[in-house]
Design a protein around this motif. Structure first.
Motif, PDB file in Angstrom:
ATOM      1  N   THR A 106       0.828  -1.205   0.000  1.00 37.73           N
ATOM      2  CA  THR A 106       0.000   0.000   0.000  1.00 37.73           C
ATOM      3  C   THR A 106       0.864   1.258   0.000  1.00 37.73           C
ATOM      4  N   GLU A 107       1.912   1.252   0.818  1.00 31.92           N
ATOM      5  CA  GLU A 107       2.806   2.412   0.848  1.00 31.92           C
ATOM      6  C   GLU A 107       3.499   2.587  -0.506  1.00 31.92           C
ATOM      7  N   ALA A 108       4.008   1.495  -1.067  1.00 27.11           N
ATOM      8  CA  ALA A 108       4.689   1.583  -2.363  1.00 27.11           C
ATOM      9  C   ALA A 108       3.741   2.083  -3.451  1.00 27.11           C
ATOM     10  N   ARG A 109       2.539   1.534  -3.504  1.00 30.12           N
ATOM     11  CA  ARG A 109       1.571   1.968  -4.519  1.00 30.12           C
ATOM     12  C   ARG A 109       1.195   3.442  -4.330  1.00 30.12           C
ATOM     13  N   GLY A 110       1.084   3.873  -3.087  1.00 33.49           N
ATOM     14  CA  GLY A 110       0.804   5.284  -2.824  1.00 33.49           C
ATOM     15  C   GLY A 110       1.916   6.191  -3.329  1.00 33.49           C
ATOM     16  N   LEU A 111       3.152   5.786  -3.105  1.00 30.18           N
ATOM     17  CA  LEU A 111       4.288   6.565  -3.599  1.00 30.18           C
ATOM     18  C   LEU A 111       4.328   6.557  -5.124  1.00 30.18           C
ATOM     19  N   LEU A 112       4.060   5.418  -5.728  1.00 31.75           N
ATOM     20  CA  LEU A 112       4.069   5.325  -7.187  1.00 31.75           C
ATOM     21  C   LEU A 112       3.012   6.231  -7.818  1.00 31.75           C
ATOM     22  N   ALA A 113       1.897   6.416  -7.144  1.00 28.07           N
ATOM     23  CA  ALA A 113       0.807   7.241  -7.680  1.00 28.07           C
ATOM     24  C   ALA A 113       1.226   8.700  -7.873  1.00 28.07           C
ATOM     25  N   ALA A 114       2.266   9.130  -7.165  1.00 28.58           N
ATOM     26  CA  ALA A 114       2.717  10.509  -7.276  1.00 28.58           C
ATOM     27  C   ALA A 114       3.530  10.774  -8.547  1.00 28.58           C
ATOM     28  N   PHE A 115       3.965   9.727  -9.223  1.00 28.20           N
ATOM     29  CA  PHE A 115       4.751   9.894 -10.444  1.00 28.20           C
ATOM     30  C   PHE A 115       3.831   9.946 -11.660  1.00 28.20           C
ATOM     31  N   ASP A 116       4.265  10.645 -12.698  1.00 29.24           N
ATOM     32  CA  ASP A 116       3.484  10.707 -13.932  1.00 29.24           C
ATOM     33  C   ASP A 116       3.403   9.334 -14.582  1.00 29.24           C
ATOM     34  N   SER A 117       4.504   8.574 -14.517  1.00 26.09           N
ATOM     35  CA  SER A 117       4.511   7.227 -15.074  1.00 26.09           C
ATOM     36  C   SER A 117       5.543   6.386 -14.340  1.00 26.09           C
ATOM     37  N   TRP A 118       5.280   5.084 -14.351  1.00 26.91           N
ATOM     38  CA  TRP A 118       6.222   4.148 -13.753  1.00 26.91           C
ATOM     39  C   TRP A 118       6.032   2.789 -14.392  1.00 26.91           C
ATOM     40  N   HIS A 119       7.088   2.013 -14.333  1.00 28.36           N
ATOM     41  CA  HIS A 119       7.042   0.636 -14.795  1.00 28.36           C
ATOM     42  C   HIS A 119       8.011  -0.168 -13.948  1.00 28.36           C
ATOM     43  N   ALA A 120       7.647  -1.392 -13.647  1.00 29.94           N
ATOM     44  CA  ALA A 120       8.519  -2.282 -12.877  1.00 29.94           C
ATOM     45  C   ALA A 120       8.795  -3.535 -13.682  1.00 29.94           C
ATOM     46  N   THR A 121      10.050  -3.912 -13.738  1.00 27.84           N
ATOM     47  CA  THR A 121      10.491  -5.086 -14.469  1.00 27.84           C
ATOM     48  C   THR A 121      11.308  -5.971 -13.542  1.00 27.84           C
ATOM     49  N   HIS A 122      11.099  -7.280 -13.665  1.00 30.22           N
ATOM     50  CA  HIS A 122      11.920  -8.223 -12.911  1.00 30.22           C
ATOM     51  C   HIS A 122      13.230  -8.436 -13.659  1.00 30.22           C
ATOM     52  N   GLU A 123      14.332  -8.339 -12.934  1.00 31.69           N
ATOM     53  CA  GLU A 123      15.647  -8.623 -13.488  1.00 31.69           C
ATOM     54  C   GLU A 123      16.360  -9.584 -12.566  1.00 31.69           C
ATOM     55  N   PRO A 124      17.100 -10.512 -13.103  1.00 35.75           N
ATOM     56  CA  PRO A 124      17.828 -11.442 -12.243  1.00 35.75           C
ATOM     57  C   PRO A 124      18.930 -10.735 -11.465  1.00 35.75           C
ATOM     58  N   ARG A 125      19.323 -11.345 -10.381  1.00 39.91           N
ATOM     59  CA  ARG A 125      20.345 -10.778  -9.504  1.00 39.91           C
ATOM     60  C   ARG A 125      21.620 -10.419 -10.257  1.00 39.91           C
ATOM     61  N   ALA A 126      21.964 -11.185 -11.272  1.00 40.13           N
ATOM     62  CA  ALA A 126      23.199 -10.938 -12.015  1.00 40.13           C
ATOM     63  C   ALA A 126      23.243  -9.550 -12.644  1.00 40.13           C
ATOM     64  N   THR A 127      22.096  -8.973 -12.953  1.00 39.73           N
ATOM     65  CA  THR A 127      22.065  -7.629 -13.539  1.00 39.73           C
ATOM     66  C   THR A 127      21.750  -6.563 -12.502  1.00 39.73           C
ATOM     67  N   ASN A 128      21.745  -6.941 -11.250  1.00 45.04           N
ATOM     68  CA  ASN A 128      21.403  -6.013 -10.172  1.00 45.04           C
ATOM     69  C   ASN A 128      22.550  -5.905  -9.169  1.00 45.04           C
ATOM     70  N   LYS A 129      23.771  -6.003  -9.664  1.00 47.48           N
ATOM     71  CA  LYS A 129      24.939  -6.073  -8.783  1.00 47.48           C
ATOM     72  C   LYS A 129      25.168  -4.804  -7.976  1.00 47.48           C
ATOM     73  N   ALA A 130      24.886  -3.643  -8.542  1.00 47.33           N
ATOM     74  CA  ALA A 130      25.150  -2.397  -7.820  1.00 47.33           C
ATOM     75  C   ALA A 130      24.247  -2.277  -6.591  1.00 47.33           C
ATOM     76  N   ALA A 131      22.959  -2.578  -6.749  1.00 49.05           N
ATOM     77  CA  ALA A 131      22.046  -2.509  -5.604  1.00 49.05           C
ATOM     78  C   ALA A 131      22.384  -3.594  -4.589  1.00 49.05           C
TER      79      ALA A 131
END
Length: 154
Positions: A106-131
């Motif tokens: 609910t908190e995440a969706r509320g925050l997302l509503a404040a943006f003009d647009s958003w998209h979420a994509t699943h990426e495997p851990r191998a491409t998420n090394k910095a985070a």
């Protein structure tokens, strides 16, 4: 001010539940090379969370990154998450059954509503090394993690 952000997040929990942390890199999506795995961030999240489950850590990383995106003035965000669960829940394809997770959703969706647009994509851990590296830094050296966050906010 950054109009468009590419955000990579990761939550870590050593054991489940166990010592947990949140990591995120926020990258100016308008710059050449923003998609590169080593693209320079405009801000980061590297936060220890105490003892939490992995799902709480993943949602916390997302929420902290969304708050930072708002602080930076972003209007459009492209989320790259290694948690397929969160991606599917954000898009409404999977139900949020756990009451505690519903609060985070609910908190995440509320925050997302404040943006003009958003998209979420699943990426495997191998491409998420910095985070992932930021989440591990927060677990292994909280003082260094806090200093790194502060560097980007000054």
């Amino acid at each position: 001010m950054v109009d468009r952000l590419l955000i990579r997040t990761d939550g870590a929990s050593r054991s489940n539940p166990g010592p947990a942390s949140a990591g995120a890199v926020l990258i100016d999506a308008s710059l050449p090379g923003a998609e590169a795995l080593d693209a320079a961030p405009v801000s980061v999240v590297a936060r220890p969370l105490g003892v939490q489950t992995n799902n709480v850590a993943e949602y916390t990383a997302l929420v902290l990154a969304l708050k930072e995106a708002q602080r930076l003035g972003a209007r459009s965000i492209d989320l790259r998450l290694d948690s397929k669960l969160i991606v599917e829940q954000l898009h409404g394809r999977w139900k949020v059954k756990d009451p505690k997770m519903r609060e985070w959703w609910t908190e995440a969706r509320g925050l997302l509503a404040a943006f003009d647009s958003w998209h979420a994509t699943h990426e495997p851990r191998a491409t998420n090394k910095a985070a992932d590296a930021l989440a591990n830094l927060a677990l292994d050296d909280p003082a260094a993690a806090a200093a790194l966050e502060a560097k980007y906010r000054s």
